[in-house]
Design a protein around this motif. Structure first.
Motif, PDB file in Angstrom:
ATOM      1  N   ALA A  14      10.221  94.198 -51.677  1.00  0.00           N
ATOM      2  CA  ALA A  14       9.624  93.644 -52.980  1.00  0.00           C
ATOM      3  C   ALA A  14       9.995  93.702 -54.245  1.00  0.00           C
ATOM      4  N   ASP A  21      12.785  93.567 -55.702  1.00  0.00           N
ATOM      5  CA  ASP A  21      13.449  91.962 -56.920  1.00  0.00           C
ATOM      6  C   ASP A  21      12.418  91.545 -57.945  1.00  0.00           C
ATOM      7  N   ARG A  22      10.683  91.121 -56.981  1.00  0.00           N
ATOM      8  CA  ARG A  22      10.281  90.424 -57.237  1.00  0.00           C
ATOM      9  C   ARG A  22       8.940  91.261 -58.339  1.00  0.00           C
ATOM     10  N   GLU A  23       8.998  92.415 -57.959  1.00  0.00           N
ATOM     11  CA  GLU A  23       8.420  93.482 -59.026  1.00  0.00           C
ATOM     12  C   GLU A  23       9.001  93.953 -59.522  1.00  0.00           C
ATOM     13  N   GLY A  77      11.304  82.654 -57.079  1.00  0.00           N
ATOM     14  CA  GLY A  77      13.158  82.383 -56.693  1.00  0.00           C
ATOM     15  C   GLY A  77      13.665  81.029 -55.801  1.00  0.00           C
ATOM     16  N   SER A  83      16.943  84.403 -49.186  1.00  0.00           N
ATOM     17  CA  SER A  83      16.494  84.547 -50.929  1.00  0.00           C
ATOM     18  C   SER A  83      16.953  85.315 -51.981  1.00  0.00           C
ATOM     19  N   GLN A 116       5.435  86.751 -63.278  1.00  0.00           N
ATOM     20  CA  GLN A 116       5.517  86.311 -61.904  1.00  0.00           C
ATOM     21  C   GLN A 116       6.740  86.096 -61.267  1.00  0.00           C
ATOM     22  N   ALA A 117       7.534  86.638 -60.293  1.00  0.00           N
ATOM     23  CA  ALA A 117       8.889  86.242 -60.142  1.00  0.00           C
ATOM     24  C   ALA A 117       8.893  84.690 -59.353  1.00  0.00           C
ATOM     25  N   TYR A 122      11.367  84.390 -63.581  1.00  0.00           N
ATOM     26  CA  TYR A 122       9.951  84.665 -64.010  1.00  0.00           C
ATOM     27  C   TYR A 122       9.525  83.979 -64.878  1.00  0.00           C
ATOM     28  N   LYS A 170       2.122  82.608 -53.274  1.00  0.00           N
ATOM     29  CA  LYS A 170       3.661  83.203 -53.129  1.00  0.00           C
ATOM     30  C   LYS A 170       4.457  82.383 -52.827  1.00  0.00           C
ATOM     31  N   VAL A 184      15.924  86.054 -56.305  1.00  0.00           N
ATOM     32  CA  VAL A 184      14.815  86.304 -57.498  1.00  0.00           C
ATOM     33  C   VAL A 184      15.393  85.358 -58.296  1.00  0.00           C
ATOM     34  N   GLY A 231       7.698  80.594 -54.307  1.00  0.00           N
ATOM     35  CA  GLY A 231       8.440  80.391 -54.758  1.00  0.00           C
ATOM     36  C   GLY A 231       8.993  79.697 -56.295  1.00  0.00           C
TER      37      GLY A 231
END
Length: 766
Positions: A519, A521-523, A564, A595, A561-562, A600, A737, A597, A739
């Motif tokens: 998680a 990479d997204r956070e 991707g 996947s 918010q990411a 954002y 969620k 990212v 992307g």
């Protein structure tokens, strides 16, 4: 406490469910329970056991594997602690009472017992309960990632009752079994708590860890009895037997404990013009219930939302109550302090992820707020069960999210209150996972043909395959691990994909938390806003290879918010069948997901409005998993008359709605799934919708989708038809969620597409 008038009369309260109180049924203490133990338990305030506690205790004492599935707070712990303490703690053993023949030992305080829980907090709470019920000086120890060297040594060398988790069993105890000979050779009982949590890939891993445990115990002359504890399984006899590797187990499900009144309120923010977002509603309800003097837990679906809800609720409280957040990723001492404050009542409100749902036995909670259906009925009733404990009436409020599944369930409340919980998806013979554990088992003790008793009839074939790949070496006496490294270090039982990334405050060097690598990479990308215990931090440097992200305090007025991209490649096309009159197909097999990212969004902290979009340069990640996919024949696309852009938008909308509704049929959450759709996929040669398991290797949810594909698609179509929005909303096709920020969604096109696939005709033009 009754439902407060302000809650009952609000327009947002759209449904009610009342469970009346139930008196308890007691039993006599077992004759085999030594006198000193009975005295110790009575001193702790328990005069007599409930009938189901006695039934469970007798079954375990007789050596029968058992599952206890009575309700939350029904006293399951005492039921299995009676035989455990009798075997491991009594100073007055029942001399001459023979253990069942399959053990061949006399009852003796030299026996040991092992307790496994999915979270550290639950094991620490079990430690507290065992110390309260056992005689003074009872040797019980915890063994987990928070344990220091002295605690680990005590658990290994002295403790009669060792409290740990599947991860520690897998990574430390079994690979070092020669150092744990005392524990394993004398192991009489194994407790598997929260057993319903062991499903999908994680459940398969745990099932195989338990088989490795049983194999080593047999090597040392022990044959422990297993007890599975869970408040919410549908099929404990089947799923429990699969989990521990037995043909059948005894089920104790007749709950004899007294139950207080419990009221459940369905709360739909959209039913009132004054309704806010589910997060706003959770904060408001949490504050209002705390102000009424009700100790309250608000369960939320993510770490960041736990922080947000706690912060906003604390700002609203007027009566002096204290509110905090609780989630995974906190430092060990911070978690212990929060748990202690809840136990003592000093903390009157908490916003929590399911780290607390699984984590601590909170006595006397008055109210529970559940922010959105938590994905499965099992998880819902586990959370709701926190309300009304210890003879105090309880109140639970379920807030509807803007989500296809929540909307469908609120329109059909009987599916919440009257339906059985979902069946557990668990395949202990899943070859990719079984193969990994065979390498670990071979390193622990060379594999032989006799080990098919533990690992099933495919073991020898898989072991030969592993030998041909060089992972094992086959010799006349069996299969051996010959490499210098540890096999278990290559097996991630939670499929987390790597170690956690520590969040470090750059000014002080203080570690303020951690995030799983899957998680991170997204956070934790550079520029992200990260929340920890109500404090906002800005990520200034993200270094995943070093396992570190540097942050500084700040409240910029926005959240991030990411965004991707994803790609899918079909690796193995395993099952296929046609459905409907158009020769569309549903398929299942193995795929490789990639996947990345790529950027954002910054969104306004109060309104959620998008401020701007920024690019990111992060690596692409790939993993193999299981998927179900639907192909749309070319003639269907032609009959729809959609160009490629509209077809892509219709497929995308159908994918989102379908993912949101698969949890109706499988014991999963939409966050356990991923998806991808395209008007032309190179591997199928036609328009295709993919729904895949989010975990490496697969978790069984996509395969369940293949089994129920027609009913799943019909339910998806029904949601698209019944949702009252014009162009699509979170209640049907907008996904939290997505992307690519929910771009290119065509609700009407998705409805028409599914209608044509299912019926061969279109009832209403798109």
């Amino acid at each position: 406490m009754a439902i407060p008038a302000w809650l009952r009369t609000d327009d947002r309260a759209v449904g009610f469910h009342h469970r009346p109180a139930q008196p308890g049924r007691t039993a006599e203490w077992p004759d085999w329970l030594p006198a000193d133990l009975r005295t110790s338990i009575e001193v702790a305030g328990i005069v007599r056991p409930w009938q189901h506690q006695r039934t469970l205790a007798d079954a375990l004492f007789a050596g029968r594997h058992a599952a206890v599935t009575t309700s939350t707070a029904s006293g399951k712990t005492l039921g299995y602690l009676m035989p455990i303490l009798a075997a491991t703690a009594s100073s007055d053993p029942v001399i001459g009472v023979e253990i069942p023949p399959r053990r061949g030992h006399l009852l003796s305080p030299t026996h040991t017992a092992l307790y496994l829980a999915p979270t550290k907090a639950l094991a620490h709470d079990q430690y507290r309960v065992a110390r309260e019920l056992a005689p003074s000086g009872y040797r019980v120890g915890t063994l987990d990632g928070d344990s220091d060297e002295a605690e680990r040594r005590f658990a290994r060398d002295h403790a009669r009752y060792v409290l740990t988790n599947p991860d520690m069993l897998h990574l430390s105890i079994l690979p070092n079994h020669e150092r744990y000979t005392r524990l394993l050779a004398n192991l009489r009982y194994v407790v598997v708590d929260e057993a319903h949590r062991y499903h999908g890939t994680f459940g398969t891993h745990v099932a195989l860890v338990l088989r490795r445990l049983r194999r080593l115990c047999a090597r040392y002359g022990a044959n422990p009895t297993f007890v599975l504890a869970s408040a919410t399984p549908t099929d404990p006899d089947r799923s429990g037997a699969v989990l521990i590797g037995e043909p059948s187990i005894t089920v104790v499900d007749d709950d004899a404990s007294p139950r207080p009144v419990r009221d459940v309120v369905l709360w739909d923010p959209s039913a009132s013009p004054t309704g806010g977002t589910p997060t706003d509603e959770a904060a408001r309800l949490l504050a209002a219930l705390v102000d009424e003097g009700r100790q309250t837990i608000a369960f939320v679906p993510s770490r960041s939302l736990a922080e947000v809800v706690a912060l906003r609720a604390a700002e609203r409280v007027t009566g002096g109550g204290t509110i905090a957040s609780y989630r995974a990723g906190y430092l060990a001492q911070d978690r212990r302090d929060l748990e202690g404050s809840l136990q003592s009542g000093a903390l009157t409100g908490v916003a929590a992820t399911n780290a607390l749902e699984l984590g601590v036995d909170v006595s006397g909670m008055d109210a529970v707020v559940v922010t959105g259906f938590p994905g499965t009925l099992a998880a819902l009733w586990q959370q709701v069960g926190r309300a009304g404990r210890r003879d105090r009436d309880g109140l639970a409020v379920l807030i509807a999210r803007d989500d296809p599944l929540d909307s469908y369930l609120f329109a059909h409340p009987e599916l919440i209150f009257d339906a059985p919980v979902e069946q557990t998806v668990l395949h202990a013979d899943h070859p990719p996972v079984l193969g990994q554990h065979l390498t670990a088992a071979a390193q622990e003790l060379a594999l032989t043909s006799d080990d098919a008793r533990w690992f099933g009839p495919t073991m020898e074939h898989l072991a030969d395959q592993l030998a041909s790949l060089g992972a094992l070496r086959k010799r006349p006496t069996g299969w051996f691990w010959t490499r210098p490294d540890r096999a278990v270090d290559h097996i991630d039982i939670r499929a987390a994909g790597g170690h956690a990334v520590e969040v470090v405050e750059s000014e002080t060097g203080r570690v303020v938390g951690s995030v799983d690598r899957t998680a991170s990479d997204r956070e934790l990308f550079e520029g992200a806003v990260h929340l920890v215990q109500g404090e906002q931090f800005l990520v200034t440097s993200y270094q995943p290879d070093e396992g570190q992200a540097l942050v500084r305090r700040g409240r910029p007025g926005y959240f991030t918010q990411a965004l991707g991209t994803s790609e899918v490649t079909i690796r193995r096309w395993q099952h296929t069948r046609s459905f409907g009159p158009t020769e569309a197909t549903v398929n299942a097999g193995t795929v490789v997901m990639s996947s990345q990212v790529t950027g954002y969004l910054r969104r306004d902290e109060q309104t959620g409005r998008v401020w701007d979009q920024s690019p990111l340069d992060l690596p692409k990640h790939s993993f193999q998993t299981r998927a179900v996919w639907f192909t749309v024949p070319a003639q269907v696309s032609a009959e729809l008359g959609f160009d490629d852009l509209r077809l892509a938008s219709a497929l995308h909308a159908a994918e989102h709605c379908g993912i949101g509704l698969l949890p109706m049929f499988a014991a999963c959450d939409r966050w356990d799934l991923g998806g991808l759709s395209t008007p032309m996929h190179p591997d199928t040669g036609t328009a295709t919708i993919f729904v895949h398991d989010g975990l490496r290797g697969g978790s069984g949810f996509a395969d369940r989708g293949f089994e129920v594909a027609e009913r799943w698609l019909e339910t998806t179509w029904d949601r698209l038809v019944r949702c009252g929005c014009e162009t699509g909303c979170p209640r049907c096709v907008v996904s939290p969620k997505c992307g690519n920020a929910n771009q290119l969604l065509d609700k009407a096109g998705a409805r028409t597409l599914l209608e044509l696939l299912l019926t061969g005709s279109v009832l209403q033009a798109p």
